[in-house]
Motif scaffolding. Structure first.
Motif, PDB file in Angstrom:
ATOM      1  N   LEU A 174       0.821  -1.260   0.096  1.00 30.46           N
ATOM      2  CA  LEU A 174       0.086  -0.103  -0.010  1.00 30.46           C
ATOM      3  C   LEU A 174       1.121   1.261   0.009  1.00 30.46           C
ATOM      4  O   LEU A 174       0.795   2.385  -0.741  1.00 30.46           O
ATOM      5  N   THR A 175       1.949   1.265   0.760  1.00 32.04           N
ATOM      6  CA  THR A 175       2.858   2.407   0.818  1.00 32.04           C
ATOM      7  C   THR A 175       3.435   2.616  -0.515  1.00 32.04           C
ATOM      8  O   THR A 175       3.589   3.879  -1.070  1.00 32.04           O
ATOM      9  N   LEU A 176       3.896   1.444  -1.440  1.00 29.54           N
ATOM     10  CA  LEU A 176       4.434   1.658  -2.605  1.00 29.54           C
ATOM     11  C   LEU A 176       3.343   1.932  -3.520  1.00 29.54           C
ATOM     12  O   LEU A 176       3.785   2.722  -4.638  1.00 29.54           O
ATOM     13  N   VAL A 177       2.340   1.584  -3.490  1.00 26.14           N
ATOM     14  CA  VAL A 177       1.080   2.111  -4.447  1.00 26.14           C
ATOM     15  C   VAL A 177       0.896   3.473  -4.350  1.00 26.14           C
ATOM     16  O   VAL A 177       0.837   4.365  -5.132  1.00 26.14           O
ATOM     17  N   ALA A 178       0.727   3.978  -3.095  1.00 23.43           N
ATOM     18  CA  ALA A 178       0.535   5.440  -2.681  1.00 23.43           C
ATOM     19  C   ALA A 178       1.637   6.434  -3.364  1.00 23.43           C
ATOM     20  O   ALA A 178       1.491   7.169  -3.734  1.00 23.43           O
ATOM     21  N   ALA A 179       2.836   5.803  -3.140  1.00 23.28           N
ATOM     22  CA  ALA A 179       4.162   6.627  -3.510  1.00 23.28           C
ATOM     23  C   ALA A 179       4.456   6.381  -5.236  1.00 23.28           C
ATOM     24  O   ALA A 179       5.192   7.128  -5.623  1.00 23.28           O
ATOM     25  N   GLY A 180       3.569   5.493  -5.646  1.00 28.21           N
ATOM     26  CA  GLY A 180       3.531   5.448  -7.334  1.00 28.21           C
ATOM     27  C   GLY A 180       4.526   4.803  -7.644  1.00 28.21           C
ATOM     28  O   GLY A 180       4.904   4.513  -9.022  1.00 28.21           O
ATOM     29  N   MET A 181       5.226   3.719  -7.012  1.00 28.16           N
ATOM     30  CA  MET A 181       6.068   2.844  -7.167  1.00 28.16           C
ATOM     31  C   MET A 181       5.570   1.692  -7.690  1.00 28.16           C
ATOM     32  O   MET A 181       6.332   0.893  -8.488  1.00 28.16           O
ATOM     33  N   PHE A 182       4.448   1.329  -7.350  1.00 29.86           N
ATOM     34  CA  PHE A 182       3.608   0.279  -7.838  1.00 29.86           C
ATOM     35  C   PHE A 182       2.397   0.639  -8.573  1.00 29.86           C
ATOM     36  O   PHE A 182       1.856   1.643  -7.888  1.00 29.86           O
ATOM     37  N   GLY A 183       1.845  -0.175  -9.449  1.00 29.60           N
ATOM     38  CA  GLY A 183       0.494   0.255 -10.186  1.00 29.60           C
ATOM     39  C   GLY A 183      -0.524  -0.161  -9.195  1.00 29.60           C
ATOM     40  O   GLY A 183      -0.545  -1.090  -8.345  1.00 29.60           O
ATOM     41  N   THR A 184      -1.833   0.336  -9.663  1.00 28.76           N
ATOM     42  CA  THR A 184      -2.956  -0.154  -8.732  1.00 28.76           C
ATOM     43  C   THR A 184      -3.276  -1.605  -8.989  1.00 28.76           C
ATOM     44  O   THR A 184      -4.206  -2.047  -8.127  1.00 28.76           O
ATOM     45  N   ARG A 185      -2.884  -2.453  -9.902  1.00 33.99           N
ATOM     46  CA  ARG A 185      -3.300  -3.637  -9.869  1.00 33.99           C
ATOM     47  C   ARG A 185      -2.645  -4.449  -8.818  1.00 33.99           C
ATOM     48  O   ARG A 185      -3.221  -5.376  -8.556  1.00 33.99           O
ATOM     49  N   THR A 186      -1.605  -3.939  -8.174  1.00 36.72           N
ATOM     50  CA  THR A 186      -1.077  -4.723  -6.862  1.00 36.72           C
ATOM     51  C   THR A 186      -2.228  -4.636  -5.846  1.00 36.72           C
ATOM     52  O   THR A 186      -2.450  -5.425  -5.114  1.00 36.72           O
ATOM     53  N   LEU A 187      -3.005  -3.416  -6.021  1.00 41.12           N
ATOM     54  CA  LEU A 187      -4.109  -3.476  -4.993  1.00 41.12           C
ATOM     55  C   LEU A 187      -5.037  -4.530  -4.920  1.00 41.12           C
ATOM     56  O   LEU A 187      -5.617  -5.053  -3.968  1.00 41.12           O
ATOM     57  N   GLU A 188      -5.233  -5.197  -6.145  1.00 39.11           N
ATOM     58  CA  GLU A 188      -6.166  -6.519  -6.421  1.00 39.11           C
ATOM     59  C   GLU A 188      -5.444  -7.427  -5.587  1.00 39.11           C
ATOM     60  O   GLU A 188      -6.188  -8.206  -4.892  1.00 39.11           O
ATOM     61  N   ARG A 189      -4.321  -7.725  -5.788  1.00 35.18           N
ATOM     62  CA  ARG A 189      -3.624  -8.919  -5.254  1.00 35.18           C
ATOM     63  C   ARG A 189      -3.606  -8.837  -3.685  1.00 35.18           C
ATOM     64  O   ARG A 189      -3.842  -9.646  -2.930  1.00 35.18           O
ATOM     65  N   MET A 190      -3.535  -7.556  -3.265  1.00 30.80           N
ATOM     66  CA  MET A 190      -3.545  -7.228  -1.669  1.00 30.80           C
ATOM     67  C   MET A 190      -5.009  -7.299  -1.105  1.00 30.80           C
ATOM     68  O   MET A 190      -5.200  -7.817   0.042  1.00 30.80           O
ATOM     69  N   ARG A 191      -5.952  -7.055  -2.154  1.00 30.54           N
ATOM     70  CA  ARG A 191      -7.406  -7.190  -1.715  1.00 30.54           C
ATOM     71  C   ARG A 191      -7.664  -8.615  -1.329  1.00 30.54           C
ATOM     72  O   ARG A 191      -8.398  -9.080  -0.228  1.00 30.54           O
ATOM     73  N   SER A 192      -7.054  -9.424  -2.203  1.00 26.55           N
ATOM     74  CA  SER A 192      -7.237 -10.937  -2.125  1.00 26.55           C
ATOM     75  C   SER A 192      -6.654 -11.380  -0.769  1.00 26.55           C
ATOM     76  O   SER A 192      -7.201 -12.055  -0.157  1.00 26.55           O
ATOM     77  N   LEU A 193      -5.504 -10.931  -0.608  1.00 30.54           N
ATOM     78  CA  LEU A 193      -4.573 -11.259   0.684  1.00 30.54           C
ATOM     79  C   LEU A 193      -5.417 -10.955   1.660  1.00 30.54           C
ATOM     80  O   LEU A 193      -5.441 -11.833   2.876  1.00 30.54           O
ATOM     81  N   LEU A 194      -5.813  -9.754   1.817  1.00 31.42           N
ATOM     82  CA  LEU A 194      -6.663  -9.440   3.105  1.00 31.42           C
ATOM     83  C   LEU A 194      -8.127 -10.172   3.407  1.00 31.42           C
ATOM     84  O   LEU A 194      -8.349 -10.529   4.544  1.00 31.42           O
ATOM     85  N   LYS A 195      -8.666 -10.609   2.123  1.00 32.07           N
ATOM     86  CA  LYS A 195      -9.817 -11.430   2.205  1.00 32.07           C
ATOM     87  C   LYS A 195      -9.510 -12.809   3.074  1.00 32.07           C
ATOM     88  O   LYS A 195     -10.194 -13.295   3.597  1.00 32.07           O
ATOM     89  N   GLN A 196      -8.309 -13.260   2.613  1.00 37.57           N
ATOM     90  CA  GLN A 196      -7.841 -14.581   3.342  1.00 37.57           C
ATOM     91  C   GLN A 196      -7.430 -14.446   4.700  1.00 37.57           C
ATOM     92  O   GLN A 196      -7.059 -15.466   5.304  1.00 37.57           O
ATOM     93  N   ALA A 197      -7.089 -13.267   5.156  1.00 32.64           N
ATOM     94  CA  ALA A 197      -6.164 -13.029   6.137  1.00 32.64           C
ATOM     95  C   ALA A 197      -7.075 -13.195   7.547  1.00 32.64           C
ATOM     96  O   ALA A 197      -8.103 -13.316   7.466  1.00 32.64           O
ATOM     97  N   GLU A 198      -6.088 -13.895   8.502  1.00 27.20           N
ATOM     98  CA  GLU A 198      -6.869 -14.105   9.770  1.00 27.20           C
ATOM     99  C   GLU A 198      -7.191 -12.907  10.392  1.00 27.20           C
ATOM    100  O   GLU A 198      -6.584 -11.827  10.293  1.00 27.20           O
ATOM    101  N   PRO A 199      -8.047 -12.878  11.424  1.00 29.12           N
ATOM    102  CA  PRO A 199      -8.493 -11.808  12.126  1.00 29.12           C
ATOM    103  C   PRO A 199      -7.021 -11.272  12.919  1.00 29.12           C
ATOM    104  O   PRO A 199      -6.307 -11.935  13.397  1.00 29.12           O
ATOM    105  N   HIS A 200      -6.970 -10.116  12.525  1.00 31.73           N
ATOM    106  CA  HIS A 200      -5.832  -9.318  13.207  1.00 31.73           C
ATOM    107  C   HIS A 200      -6.396  -7.633  13.523  1.00 31.73           C
ATOM    108  O   HIS A 200      -7.087  -7.000  12.567  1.00 31.73           O
ATOM    109  N   ARG A 201      -5.628  -7.049  14.517  1.00 27.34           N
ATOM    110  CA  ARG A 201      -6.315  -5.764  14.792  1.00 27.34           C
ATOM    111  C   ARG A 201      -5.798  -4.647  13.864  1.00 27.34           C
ATOM    112  O   ARG A 201      -6.219  -3.537  13.794  1.00 27.34           O
ATOM    113  N   LYS A 202      -4.979  -4.820  12.876  1.00 30.89           N
ATOM    114  CA  LYS A 202      -4.587  -3.991  11.959  1.00 30.89           C
ATOM    115  C   LYS A 202      -5.422  -4.185  10.731  1.00 30.89           C
ATOM    116  O   LYS A 202      -5.515  -3.326   9.608  1.00 30.89           O
TER     117      LYS A 202
END
Length: 191
Positions: free
Chosen positions: A147-175
């Motif tokens: 997310l930091t790298l996408v916000a800084a323009g170092m990664f494209g927004t397609r990375t967000l799709e992968r991170m969304r998928s990872l968050l959906k699979q994530a175990e409950p976490h305070r963050k």
């Protein structure tokens, strides 16, 4: 209210925000072979009377050694603020750190620090991404880095799709809630 001269330049933590006057102001005398000034500091950016002598034996195998460094005015490629590339800083870059004379300073110190931080973040992302079995905490750290790298323009927004998928699979976490919020904000900003 008129600005003070020192307000014109982004402060450098070691050298300050004003030219460092030495009283030395050599002129390049092509053909005589005695004075060679740096190509990236033409006369229009050099601050007069700020030169310091170079130790040409410590420069990294130059085609033509630079005999003097001048404080030179620059504009940061990132924030567009004015800063000084100090003669003493150049001497350190080229004679102590061993940078080739072709290296040029194009960012002010705060933007250089930010850039180094992003490069460190990218390396951490790549290290985490390469792991076959990440822990839940490593998944969270991977998403934070992405997310930091996408916000800084170092990664494209397609990375967000992968991170969304990872968050959906994530175990409950305070963050998780905060990461979902950041992801949505970055998506909104990229539209």
């Amino acid at each position: 209210m008129p600005r003070k001269k020192s307000d014109d330049f982004v402060p450098h933590p070691r050298y300050g925000d004003e030219p460092r006057l030495t009283g030395l102001n050599p002129k390049e005398n092509s053909g005589t072979g005695k004075v060679y000034l740096h190509w990236h500091s033409p006369s229009e950016v050099r601050v007069p009377n700020t030169a310091i002598a170079a130790d040409t034996s410590r420069q990294l195998q130059p085609t033509i050694a630079v005999t003097h460094y001048f404080d030179s005015r620059r504009r940061c490629v990132d924030c567009r603020d004015s800063f000084l590339f100090f003669a003493a800083e150049q001497k350190y870059w080229y004679e102590v750190l061993g940078f080739p004379l072709e290296s040029n300073c194009v960012r002010c110190v705060p933007c250089r620090k930010k850039q180094r931080g992003l490069e460190t973040q990218r390396q951490r992302y790549e290290d985490l991404f390469a792991l076959e079995d990440r822990t839940a905490n490593q998944d969270i750290e991977l998403v934070e880095s992405a997310l930091t790298l996408v916000a800084a323009g170092m990664f494209g927004t397609r990375t967000l799709e992968r991170m969304r998928s990872l968050l959906k699979q994530a175990e409950p976490h305070r963050k998780l809630e905060g990461l979902w919020r950041r992801l949505r904000e970055i998506e909104e900003a990229s539209r």
